[in-house]
Design a protein around this motif. Structure first.
Motif, PDB file in Angstrom:
ATOM      1  N   GLN A   1      70.287 -22.508   5.237  1.00 24.28           N
ATOM      2  CA  GLN A   1      69.747 -23.784   4.772  1.00 24.28           C
ATOM      3  C   GLN A   1      68.287 -23.570   4.388  1.00 24.28           C
ATOM      4  N   LEU A   2      67.925 -23.967   3.162  1.00 19.11           N
ATOM      5  CA  LEU A   2      66.589 -23.720   2.648  1.00 19.11           C
ATOM      6  C   LEU A   2      65.962 -25.033   2.201  1.00 19.11           C
ATOM      7  N   VAL A   3      64.734 -25.279   2.606  1.00 18.91           N
ATOM      8  CA  VAL A   3      64.036 -26.510   2.242  1.00 18.91           C
ATOM      9  C   VAL A   3      62.651 -26.162   1.707  1.00 18.91           C
ATOM     10  N   GLU A   4      62.440 -26.453   0.416  1.00 20.65           N
ATOM     11  CA  GLU A   4      61.157 -26.177  -0.220  1.00 20.65           C
ATOM     12  C   GLU A   4      60.207 -27.374  -0.110  1.00 20.65           C
ATOM     13  N   SER A   5      58.930 -27.098  -0.203  1.00 23.28           N
ATOM     14  CA  SER A   5      57.922 -28.154  -0.228  1.00 23.28           C
ATOM     15  C   SER A   5      56.646 -27.616  -0.862  1.00 23.28           C
ATOM     16  N   GLY A   6      55.740 -28.541  -1.179  1.00 22.97           N
ATOM     17  CA  GLY A   6      54.426 -28.157  -1.665  1.00 22.97           C
ATOM     18  C   GLY A   6      54.210 -28.290  -3.151  1.00 22.97           C
ATOM     19  N   GLY A   7      55.247 -28.587  -3.907  1.00 25.42           N
ATOM     20  CA  GLY A   7      55.072 -28.741  -5.343  1.00 25.42           C
ATOM     21  C   GLY A   7      54.287 -29.989  -5.673  1.00 25.42           C
ATOM     22  N   GLU A   8      53.474 -29.916  -6.717  1.00 25.31           N
ATOM     23  CA  GLU A   8      52.696 -31.067  -7.160  1.00 25.31           C
ATOM     24  C   GLU A   8      52.171 -30.829  -8.570  1.00 25.31           C
ATOM     25  N   SER A   9      51.428 -31.786  -9.076  1.00 24.16           N
ATOM     26  CA  SER A   9      50.824 -31.662 -10.402  1.00 24.16           C
ATOM     27  C   SER A   9      49.421 -31.086 -10.262  1.00 24.16           C
ATOM     28  N   VAL A  10      49.125 -30.062 -11.061  1.00 24.76           N
ATOM     29  CA  VAL A  10      47.810 -29.419 -11.022  1.00 24.76           C
ATOM     30  C   VAL A  10      47.315 -29.170 -12.447  1.00 24.76           C
ATOM     31  N   GLN A  11      46.008 -28.934 -12.563  1.00 22.48           N
ATOM     32  CA  GLN A  11      45.425 -28.593 -13.851  1.00 22.48           C
ATOM     33  C   GLN A  11      45.606 -27.103 -14.123  1.00 22.48           C
ATOM     34  N   ALA A  12      45.675 -26.755 -15.391  1.00 18.41           N
ATOM     35  CA  ALA A  12      45.737 -25.354 -15.771  1.00 18.41           C
ATOM     36  C   ALA A  12      44.544 -24.605 -15.176  1.00 18.41           C
ATOM     37  N   GLY A  13      44.805 -23.394 -14.692  1.00 22.21           N
ATOM     38  CA  GLY A  13      43.765 -22.615 -14.043  1.00 22.21           C
ATOM     39  C   GLY A  13      43.685 -22.835 -12.549  1.00 22.21           C
ATOM     40  N   GLY A  14      44.376 -23.829 -12.066  1.00 19.86           N
ATOM     41  CA  GLY A  14      44.365 -24.141 -10.642  1.00 19.86           C
ATOM     42  C   GLY A  14      45.325 -23.289  -9.843  1.00 19.86           C
ATOM     43  N   SER A  15      45.354 -23.539  -8.534  1.00 25.50           N
ATOM     44  CA  SER A  15      46.199 -22.783  -7.613  1.00 25.50           C
ATOM     45  C   SER A  15      47.055 -23.727  -6.792  1.00 25.50           C
ATOM     46  N   LEU A  16      48.161 -23.188  -6.312  1.00 31.30           N
ATOM     47  CA  LEU A  16      49.086 -23.970  -5.507  1.00 31.30           C
ATOM     48  C   LEU A  16      49.896 -22.999  -4.650  1.00 31.30           C
ATOM     49  N   ARG A  17      50.209 -23.412  -3.429  1.00 38.38           N
ATOM     50  CA  ARG A  17      51.107 -22.618  -2.589  1.00 38.38           C
ATOM     51  C   ARG A  17      52.300 -23.484  -2.212  1.00 38.38           C
TER      52      ARG A  17
END
Length: 124
Positions: free
Chosen positions: A3-19
């Motif tokens: 069972q796999l559950v993802e999280s953390g996605g969002e809207s960001v500006q180009a050049g930005g970072s996200l985990r």
């Protein structure tokens, strides 16, 4: 299956970072990977890793994305830096049912456990 559950996605500006993160239950200490799918496009492999050794990355994300795992937290991560609008997609965590050779690590049909996905949107 896992069972796999993802999280953390969002809207960001180009050049930005996200985990983004993926919690696995039960935790698998074997192969795990990240895939993405944009509207109207096929699902593509982004990054995958064995328990040990060098990860495998798609050419389009090499040098910008990094896959890692924290066994104590039963979590797989994808650190995404210098994001581009073309990185916009639903991102999925996946685990295969058995062994996958390195040459096949980024092939979606090698995996049989999938999360529900987390949306990443990069605006210019």
């Amino acid at each position: 299956q896992v069972q796999l559950v993802e999280s953390g996605g969002e809207s960001v500006q180009a050049g930005g970072s996200l985990r983004i993160s993926c919690v696995a239950s039960p935790w698998t200490n074997r192969i795990m990977g990240w895939f993405r799918q944009a509207p109207g496009q096929e699902r593509e492999g982004v990054a995958a890793m064995y328990r040990d050794g060098e990860p495998e990355y798609a050419e389009s994300v090499k040098g910008r994305f990094a896959i890692s795992r924290d066994s104590a937290k039963k979590t797989l991560f994808l650190q995404m830096n210098n994001l581009k609008p073309e990185d916009t997609a639903m991102y999925y965590c996946a685990a295969p049912g058995g062994w996958v050779p390195r040459s096949r690590l980024l092939y979606a049909n090698e995996y049989n456990s999938w999360g529900q996905g987390t949306q990443v949107t990069v605006s210019s």
